[in-house]
Scaffold this active site. Structure first.
Site, PDB file in Angstrom:
ATOM      1  N   HIS A 108      82.141  28.362  65.993  1.00 39.44           N
ATOM      2  CA  HIS A 108      81.339  27.239  66.501  1.00 39.44           C
ATOM      3  C   HIS A 108      82.050  26.543  67.660  1.00 39.44           C
ATOM      4  CE1 HIS A 108      78.325  27.625  63.358  1.00 39.44           C
ATOM      5  NE2 HIS A 108      79.340  27.928  62.566  1.00 39.44           N
ATOM      6  N   LYS A 115      76.724  34.037  67.885  1.00 39.48           N
ATOM      7  CA  LYS A 115      76.240  32.661  68.049  1.00 39.48           C
ATOM      8  C   LYS A 115      76.106  32.378  69.555  1.00 39.48           C
ATOM      9  CE  LYS A 115      78.376  31.286  63.644  1.00 39.48           C
ATOM     10  NZ  LYS A 115      77.297  31.666  62.732  1.00 39.48           N
ATOM     11  N   SER A 166      81.180  23.709  60.632  1.00 41.43           N
ATOM     12  CA  SER A 166      79.754  23.783  60.944  1.00 41.43           C
ATOM     13  C   SER A 166      78.891  22.807  60.158  1.00 41.43           C
ATOM     14  CB  SER A 166      79.247  25.198  60.710  1.00 41.43           C
ATOM     15  OG  SER A 166      79.372  25.531  59.347  1.00 41.43           O
TER      16      SER A 166
HETATM   17  N1  PLP Z   1      83.035  31.842  60.480  1.00 42.71           N
HETATM   18  C1  PLP Z   1      82.254  30.748  60.632  1.00 42.71           C
HETATM   19  C2  PLP Z   1      82.892  29.417  60.791  1.00 42.71           C
HETATM   20  C3  PLP Z   1      80.852  30.885  60.640  1.00 42.71           C
HETATM   21  O1  PLP Z   1      80.067  29.806  60.778  1.00 42.71           O
HETATM   22  C4  PLP Z   1      80.284  32.170  60.495  1.00 42.71           C
HETATM   23  C5  PLP Z   1      78.809  32.370  60.475  1.00 42.71           C
HETATM   24  O2  PLP Z   1      78.051  31.647  59.913  1.00 42.71           O
HETATM   25  C6  PLP Z   1      81.132  33.270  60.338  1.00 42.71           C
HETATM   26  C7  PLP Z   1      82.497  33.078  60.344  1.00 42.71           C
HETATM   27  C8  PLP Z   1      80.589  34.660  60.203  1.00 42.71           C
HETATM   28  O3  PLP Z   1      80.186  35.086  61.478  1.00 42.71           O
HETATM   29  P1  PLP Z   1      79.255  36.381  61.625  1.00 42.71           P
HETATM   30  O4  PLP Z   1      77.847  35.914  61.589  1.00 42.71           O
HETATM   31  O5  PLP Z   1      79.663  36.989  62.928  1.00 42.71           O
HETATM   32  O6  PLP Z   1      79.590  37.260  60.473  1.00 42.71           O
END
Ligand code: PLP
Length: 431
Positions: A246, A277, A218
């Site tokens: 993502h 997301k 990200s």
């Molecule tokens: N994994 C990645 C790559 C993320 O970007 C995020 C959120 O920012 C998460 C996991 C965590 O996701 P959640 O918001 O569903 O806890």
């Protein structure tokens, strides 16, 4: 007796009600005592350090729905928003909102229970089945977030006899999940296949090897070399886990994710992803993969076993988002076209955009102060973007991250490029 006590409480005369000299009801109470005072001093000094280091994260308050155009609290209407993970614009899609309202009315506000006690409704089972079908996997399990899915999987799956090999730039939740497990840990250099191979050779002594990587990273908008990772996994008898937060919903010809984009859907064993997301943006996460793994997670995964079920409205949103994506890929295609428009125009204007084809478009600036003042100036021109600098990204690699959504219009994209060009010239980022 309870009647008298209740009447006293209603009159404000209960045992815990304020007396003369005590704080008024509703006002904060500061704990007294030496330990509390010492804690307060320590916390204040730690907060001061964060401010001093310039890494304080303040929260801008939004007074409207999530979407391409926002109203900020205290004014600031008509802001064009380029910093949500709302890749497909489904967070405020009318059908998604209607599905949430219907689920809320039919199934209630929440379950007041974990799944295995009395927290499983038909909509939870339907959504799990839909997620598995979407990813073409055997089964799926829901969590309150993908953070929880990542926190729960490694400990449940891996023992001290096993090994996990993790990309050094994996998301914090993968890092924390791996910390919780007792497997042997190997960290390979970011997307470096030589280093991964060396670590896989070293890990041959263990019973089972699991390679763990974000599908799309990200901060850089770069995509893991999954084809090569899967080839190495095959050569060294390892399993592959990807975090698709993502990627789910928009990468690949049918939006299935990085594994579809790179033609390795049958080589990746486990997928974790988020409902927070692209898939409606409410909240929630999941693991999808082999049925015995999902069965084991239901028995052993601590964030699943010891946390409340997903609220029906949230389930309703995600379920509708998946229906929309399985009906047609038009929304994802529209986002891809806008991403290309932004990347092409910004590159032509003289900016360097990291990554390739992904809607995360980091505008690379290098200097932390430059990223911060340019982001502020962009907001003054009605464009909401965020600057990132060390320690979130490496020193000297400060950037402004722009995230494109299917619901941006071409005019929104062009306004963003124009503002960047003006602000970039003003601050010497463009010649
Ligand atoms: N994994 C990645 C790559 C993320 O970007 C995020 C959120 O920012 C998460 C996991 C965590 O996701 P959640 O918001 O569903 O806890």
């Amino acid at each position: 007796m309870w009647r008298a006590a209740a009447a006293r409480l209603l009159r404000g005369g209960g045992a815990g009600s304020p007396r003369a000299g005590s704080p008024r009801a509703g006002s904060p109470r500061a704990a007294s005592g030496a330990a509390a005072a010492q804690l307060r001093r320590r916390l204040e000094s730690e907060l001061e350090e964060i401010r001093g280091a310039g890494t304080w994260k303040s929260e801008r308050v939004i007074a409207s729905r999530q979407g391409p155009h926002l109203r900020l609290a205290g004014g600031g209407a008509g802001i064009i928003n380029f910093c949500a993970n709302n890749y497909l614009g489904l967070s405020s899609h009318p059908e998604v909102i209607r599905a949430a309202v219907e689920a809320l009315e039919k199934f209630g506000a929440g379950l007041s229970s974990v799944r295995f006690i009395c927290g499983t409704q038909s909509i939870h089972k339907d959504l799990e089945e839909k997620i598995a079908r979407f990813h073409q996997r055997e089964d799926a399990i829901l969590y309150a977030s993908c953070f929880d899915a990542n926190a729960g999987i490694f400990e449940a799956l891996l023992t001290p006899e096993d090994a996990v090999l993790s990309d050094e730039l994996n998301h914090a939740s993968i890092i924390d999940g791996i910390r919780l497990c007792k497997a042997n840990k190997y960290r390979y250099k970011h997307m470096d296949m030589q280093d991964l191979e060396a670590k896989l050779k070293e890990a041959q002594k263990h019973r089972l090897r699991l390679v763990a990587t974000d599908g799309a990273f990200s901060m850089d908008g770069d995509i893991a070399p999954l084809r090569e990772i899967c080839q190495l996994a095959q050569k060294y008898d390892a399993l592959v886990f990807i975090d698709e937060c993502h990627a789910t919903g928009f990468l690949g010809p049918n939006g299935r994710g990085t594994d579809e984009l790179l033609g390795v859907m049958d080589k990746v064993t486990i997928i974790n992803s988020t409902l927070g997301k692209a898939l409606g943006g409410a909240a929630g996460g999941y693991t999808t993969g082999p049925k015995p793994l999902i069965d084991l997670l239901r028995q052993r995964s601590r964030p699943y076993l010891f946390s409340n079920s997903l609220p029906p409205a949230v389930v309703g949103c995600a379920s509708k988002a998946l229906d929309l994506l399985m009906e047609s890929n038009a929304i994802a295609q529209s986002m891809a076209a806008k991403t290309q428009r932004f990347r092409n125009k910004m590159t032509a204007a003289g900016f360097t955009i990291s990554g390739k084809d992904h809607p995360i478009c980091p505008v690379m600036l290098g200097d932390a102060r430059l990223a911060s003042v340019m982001a502020e100036d962009m907001l003054n021109r009605g464009i909401y973007v965020i600057g990132f600098s060390y320690p979130v990204v490496p020193k000297g690699k400060a950037r402004i991250r722009v995230q494109i959504s299917a619901v941006h219009s071409d005019e929104d994209i062009d306004s963003c490029v124009e503002a960047f060009t003006e602000v970039g010239r003003k601050h010497g980022a463009l010649s």
